[in-house]
Scaffold this motif. Structure first.
Motif, PDB file in Angstrom:
ATOM      1  N   VAL A  93       0.874  -1.169   0.000  1.00 45.67           N
ATOM      2  CA  VAL A  93       0.000   0.000   0.000  1.00 45.67           C
ATOM      3  C   VAL A  93       0.915   1.224   0.000  1.00 45.67           C
ATOM      4  O   VAL A  93       1.953   1.232   0.668  1.00 45.67           O
ATOM      5  CB  VAL A  93      -0.983  -0.029   1.200  1.00 45.67           C
ATOM      6  N   LYS A  99       0.923   5.321   0.510  1.00 40.33           N
ATOM      7  CA  LYS A  99       0.059   6.319   1.138  1.00 40.33           C
ATOM      8  C   LYS A  99       0.712   7.691   1.205  1.00 40.33           C
ATOM      9  O   LYS A  99       1.823   7.846   1.721  1.00 40.33           O
ATOM     10  CB  LYS A  99      -0.282   5.870   2.575  1.00 40.33           C
ATOM     11  N   GLY A 119      -8.804  12.012   5.110  1.00 38.54           N
ATOM     12  CA  GLY A 119      -9.494  11.698   3.866  1.00 38.54           C
ATOM     13  C   GLY A 119      -8.564  11.520   2.680  1.00 38.54           C
ATOM     14  O   GLY A 119      -8.934  11.792   1.531  1.00 38.54           O
ATOM     15  N   ARG A 120      -7.349  11.041   2.959  1.00 39.60           N
ATOM     16  CA  ARG A 120      -6.397  10.838   1.867  1.00 39.60           C
ATOM     17  C   ARG A 120      -6.880   9.752   0.919  1.00 39.60           C
ATOM     18  O   ARG A 120      -6.682   9.814  -0.288  1.00 39.60           O
ATOM     19  CB  ARG A 120      -5.023  10.447   2.434  1.00 39.60           C
ATOM     20  N   GLY A 121      -7.511   8.711   1.507  1.00 46.35           N
ATOM     21  CA  GLY A 121      -8.017   7.601   0.704  1.00 46.35           C
ATOM     22  C   GLY A 121      -8.958   8.099  -0.377  1.00 46.35           C
ATOM     23  O   GLY A 121      -8.780   7.820  -1.561  1.00 46.35           O
ATOM     24  N   ALA A 176       0.671  -4.532   2.007  1.00 51.65           N
ATOM     25  CA  ALA A 176      -0.769  -4.285   2.099  1.00 51.65           C
ATOM     26  C   ALA A 176      -1.411  -5.302   3.022  1.00 51.65           C
ATOM     27  O   ALA A 176      -1.094  -6.492   2.975  1.00 51.65           O
ATOM     28  CB  ALA A 176      -1.407  -4.340   0.717  1.00 51.65           C
ATOM     29  N   ALA A 177      -2.294  -4.802   3.870  1.00 50.52           N
ATOM     30  CA  ALA A 177      -3.020  -5.687   4.774  1.00 50.52           C
ATOM     31  C   ALA A 177      -4.240  -6.247   4.047  1.00 50.52           C
ATOM     32  O   ALA A 177      -4.838  -5.570   3.219  1.00 50.52           O
ATOM     33  CB  ALA A 177      -3.447  -4.906   6.005  1.00 50.52           C
ATOM     34  N   ILE A 227      -7.666  -6.833   4.624  1.00 47.05           N
ATOM     35  CA  ILE A 227      -8.600  -6.344   5.658  1.00 47.05           C
ATOM     36  C   ILE A 227      -9.890  -7.146   5.690  1.00 47.05           C
ATOM     37  O   ILE A 227     -10.543  -7.343   4.665  1.00 47.05           O
ATOM     38  CB  ILE A 227      -8.927  -4.853   5.410  1.00 47.05           C
ATOM     39  N   GLU A 273     -13.047  -3.198   9.600  1.00 49.03           N
ATOM     40  CA  GLU A 273     -12.403  -1.958  10.035  1.00 49.03           C
ATOM     41  C   GLU A 273     -13.150  -1.343  11.216  1.00 49.03           C
ATOM     42  O   GLU A 273     -14.357  -1.108  11.138  1.00 49.03           O
ATOM     43  CB  GLU A 273     -12.363  -0.938   8.882  1.00 49.03           C
ATOM     44  N   ASN A 297      -7.598   4.779  12.651  1.00 53.99           N
ATOM     45  CA  ASN A 297      -8.756   4.605  11.777  1.00 53.99           C
ATOM     46  C   ASN A 297      -8.296   4.268  10.354  1.00 53.99           C
ATOM     47  O   ASN A 297      -7.905   5.148   9.626  1.00 53.99           O
ATOM     48  CB  ASN A 297      -9.593   5.888  11.757  1.00 53.99           C
ATOM     49  N   PRO A 298      -8.268   3.016   9.996  1.00 57.27           N
ATOM     50  CA  PRO A 298      -8.881   1.901  10.698  1.00 57.27           C
ATOM     51  C   PRO A 298      -7.950   1.139  11.633  1.00 57.27           C
ATOM     52  O   PRO A 298      -6.774   0.987  11.351  1.00 57.27           O
ATOM     53  CB  PRO A 298      -9.269   0.970   9.533  1.00 57.27           C
ATOM     54  N   ASP A 345      -3.715   2.934  10.288  1.00 57.11           N
ATOM     55  CA  ASP A 345      -3.535   4.375  10.103  1.00 57.11           C
ATOM     56  C   ASP A 345      -3.349   4.967  11.495  1.00 57.11           C
ATOM     57  O   ASP A 345      -3.802   4.376  12.476  1.00 57.11           O
ATOM     58  CB  ASP A 345      -4.776   4.968   9.412  1.00 57.11           C
TER      59      ASP A 345
HETATM   60  P1  GDP Z   1      -7.167   8.220   5.313  1.00 52.53           P
HETATM   61  O1  GDP Z   1      -8.149   8.146   4.195  1.00 52.53           O
HETATM   62  O2  GDP Z   1      -6.362   9.483   5.238  1.00 52.53           O
HETATM   63  O3  GDP Z   1      -7.783   8.054   6.653  1.00 52.53           O
HETATM   64  O4  GDP Z   1      -6.096   7.016   5.111  1.00 52.53           O
HETATM   65  P2  GDP Z   1      -6.132   5.494   5.620  1.00 52.53           P
HETATM   66  O5  GDP Z   1      -4.766   5.086   5.937  1.00 52.53           O
HETATM   67  O6  GDP Z   1      -7.108   5.311   6.720  1.00 52.53           O
HETATM   68  O7  GDP Z   1      -6.597   4.677   4.356  1.00 52.53           O
HETATM   69  C1  GDP Z   1      -7.893   4.811   3.825  1.00 52.53           C
HETATM   70  C2  GDP Z   1      -8.456   3.470   3.501  1.00 52.53           C
HETATM   71  O8  GDP Z   1      -7.589   2.785   2.625  1.00 52.53           O
HETATM   72  C3  GDP Z   1      -8.608   2.551   4.716  1.00 52.53           C
HETATM   73  O9  GDP Z   1      -9.798   2.753   5.410  1.00 52.53           O
HETATM   74  C4  GDP Z   1      -8.573   1.190   4.046  1.00 52.53           C
HETATM   75  O10 GDP Z   1      -9.861   0.832   3.590  1.00 52.53           O
HETATM   76  C5  GDP Z   1      -7.651   1.403   2.868  1.00 52.53           C
HETATM   77  N1  GDP Z   1      -6.346   0.861   3.227  1.00 52.53           N
HETATM   78  C6  GDP Z   1      -5.365   1.447   3.956  1.00 52.53           C
HETATM   79  N2  GDP Z   1      -4.331   0.604   4.145  1.00 52.53           N
HETATM   80  C7  GDP Z   1      -4.669  -0.547   3.512  1.00 52.53           C
HETATM   81  C8  GDP Z   1      -4.029  -1.815   3.337  1.00 52.53           C
HETATM   82  O11 GDP Z   1      -2.926  -2.071   3.823  1.00 52.53           O
HETATM   83  N3  GDP Z   1      -4.706  -2.757   2.612  1.00 52.53           N
HETATM   84  C9  GDP Z   1      -5.929  -2.520   2.070  1.00 52.53           C
HETATM   85  N4  GDP Z   1      -6.539  -3.490   1.414  1.00 52.53           N
HETATM   86  N5  GDP Z   1      -6.557  -1.360   2.213  1.00 52.53           N
HETATM   87  C10 GDP Z   1      -5.943  -0.380   2.915  1.00 52.53           C
END
Ligand code: GDP
Ligand code: MN
Length: 397
Positions: free
Chosen positions: A47, A49, A56-58, A97-98, A100, A103, A195-196, A217
């Motif tokens: 993953v 990032k 809300g980067r996702g 990458a995890a 999942i 969450e 989160n998560p 995260d």
């Molecule tokens: P945010 O949007 O800034 O809060 O960033 P996050 O690190 O929380 O990532 C957003 C979303 O991406 C998470 O809720 C997950 O659904 C997905 N995500 C993050 N890391 C991984 C991972 O290692 N594997 C998978 N499959 N999804 C991930």
């Protein structure tokens, strides 16, 4: 002070919390190398990032998966330099990458109303907690740690039951919740948010699978007033992502908080600054900032304060309210005159200076012959005038 995810995760690891391995890359080539080593170590995907201090980067396209070194390099190249909510991405985190399964949301926050650390959790993780709170407040469960005994086992277990955490993860959940509590205390944090917090499927080399809880995260904010106790955390400050005005204010030793109004305030003393803002609001005006130039303010500090105020283009009038004690009125007046001579934008200013060398201050300002500077004898008069100016007068260029 907000910490970047990769710094926040370092603090979680220091509390022995389960955080997947990660690397930080500033170039696509570095992201590629990190990916190669994770794939060689058995990961199926990585993953990538964006590391920026906004949530809300996702959703913004700043979190992506990649299966090959080529794909990782391209993905990293796309995320680096990307603009997320006004911030340019300069670094990415690369991690295996995890896989999942579920969450959750789990955070420790300073609850000022109860003066305790509160643990807050929800089964609706992965999405912004503000959205959950607005849609269904009952989906957020909470418990307050004891001020001396900390977060007790039974409290953490009750929270897990409320959140519907599977019993096979109960023990780990309790130690994670207690780890968040410790992270708050050890770092003088006012927020530690995961989160998560994910249930992740782990596959062993022999093909058998199991599940574990992982902090995928991390968001931590440190109490600014406690930073003097944490020189190691101060080093994690990301000046490039801070408001330049905040950086300048800290550099000058001026307490400055930008607000949304039109009346710039320059005051000495935090209490007097708050009172001044209250009086402006009561008179129907809106302060543009809180500004405390501190005790014994010298002319150069006054000039610096003026620059901070004028950097805000919403400012239509300025109120200077100085109570001369250790600060001398004449010093402040010299600073004001000097600042007026240097600045490009001329904004009307109402000045009230009382106390040490106030007469001298009035003389200096009168002699400067600046038609946009008015003296006021009382604070009420000063406030009334500055509010009237901000409400009506056009800003002279
Ligand atoms: P945010 O949007 O800034 O809060 O960033 P996050 O690190 O929380 O990532 C957003 C979303 O991406 C998470 O809720 C997950 O659904 C997905 N995500 C993050 N890391 C991984 C991972 O290692 N594997 C998978 N499959 N999804 C991930
Ligand atoms: Mn997140």
């Amino acid at each position: 002070m907000k910490l970047q995810e990769y710094h926040a995760k370092r603090l979680l690891l220091a509390e022995k919390l389960p955080v997947p391995a990660y690397d930080v890359a500033e170039t696509a080539a570095e992201a590629r190398r990190a990916t190669e080593s994770y794939l060689a170590g058995g990961a199926e995907k990585v993953v990538i990032k964006a590391q920026v201090l906004v949530g809300g980067r996702g959703k913004a396209g700043g979190v992506k998966l990649a299966s090959t070194p080529d794909e990782a390099e391209q993905t990293a190249a796309g995320i680096l330099g990307m603009d997320i909510k006004g911030t340019t991405v300069r670094r990415v985190l690369v991690a295996p990458a995890a896989d999942i399964v579920r969450e959750y949301y789990l955070a420790a926050v300073l609850d000022r109303s109860t003066r305790r650390i509160m643990l807050m959790g929800s089964a609706e993780g992965g999405v912004e907690i503000e959205v959950v709170a607005a849609k269904d407040p009952t989906a957020i469960k909470q418990t307050h740690a004891h001020p001396h005994l900390g977060l007790l086992d039974y409290q953490a277990r009750a929270l897990a039951f409320d959140m519907g955490v599977d019993s096979q993860h109960l023990r780990d959940f309790v130690s994670i919740a207690q780890g968040l509590f410790r992270a708050m205390i050890d770092n003088d944090a006012d927020l530690v948010e995961i989160n998560p917090l994910a249930v992740v499927r782990d596959t062993s080399p022999d093909g058998s699978t199991g599940e574990s809880l992982q902090c995928l995260d991390a968001k931590i904010t440190i109490d600014d007033s406690a930073l003097s106790r944490h020189p190691d955390l101060e080093l994690m400050r990301d000046v490039a992502e801070e408001d330049p005005v905040d950086v300048a204010a800290r550099h000058e030793g001026i307490s400055f908080i930008r607000l949304s109004g039109s009346i710039g305030c320059m005051v000495n003393g935090a209490g007097l600054a708050m009172t001044t803002m209250d009086l402006i609001k009561r008179a129907g005006g809106e302060p543009a900032n809180f500004l405390d130039i501190g005790g014994g303010a010298k002319a150069d500090k006054v000039e610096a304060a003026m620059r901070l105020i004028l950097a805000d283009l919403n400012v239509r009038a300025i109120l200077v309210n100085i109570f001369g004690g250790i600060a001398r009125g004449d010093e402040v007046a010299h600073g004001l005159v000097e600042a007026r001579n240097q600045q490009e934008r001329h904004v009307p200013m109402v000045v009230r200076i009382v106390g040490t060398n106030a007469d001298e201050a009035a003389r200096i300002l009168a002699e400067s012959g600046d038609p946009d500077v008015q003296m006021a004898a009382t604070l009420d008069e000063a406030v009334a005038r500055v509010v009237a100016i901000a409400a009506g007068a056009p800003v002279s260029a």
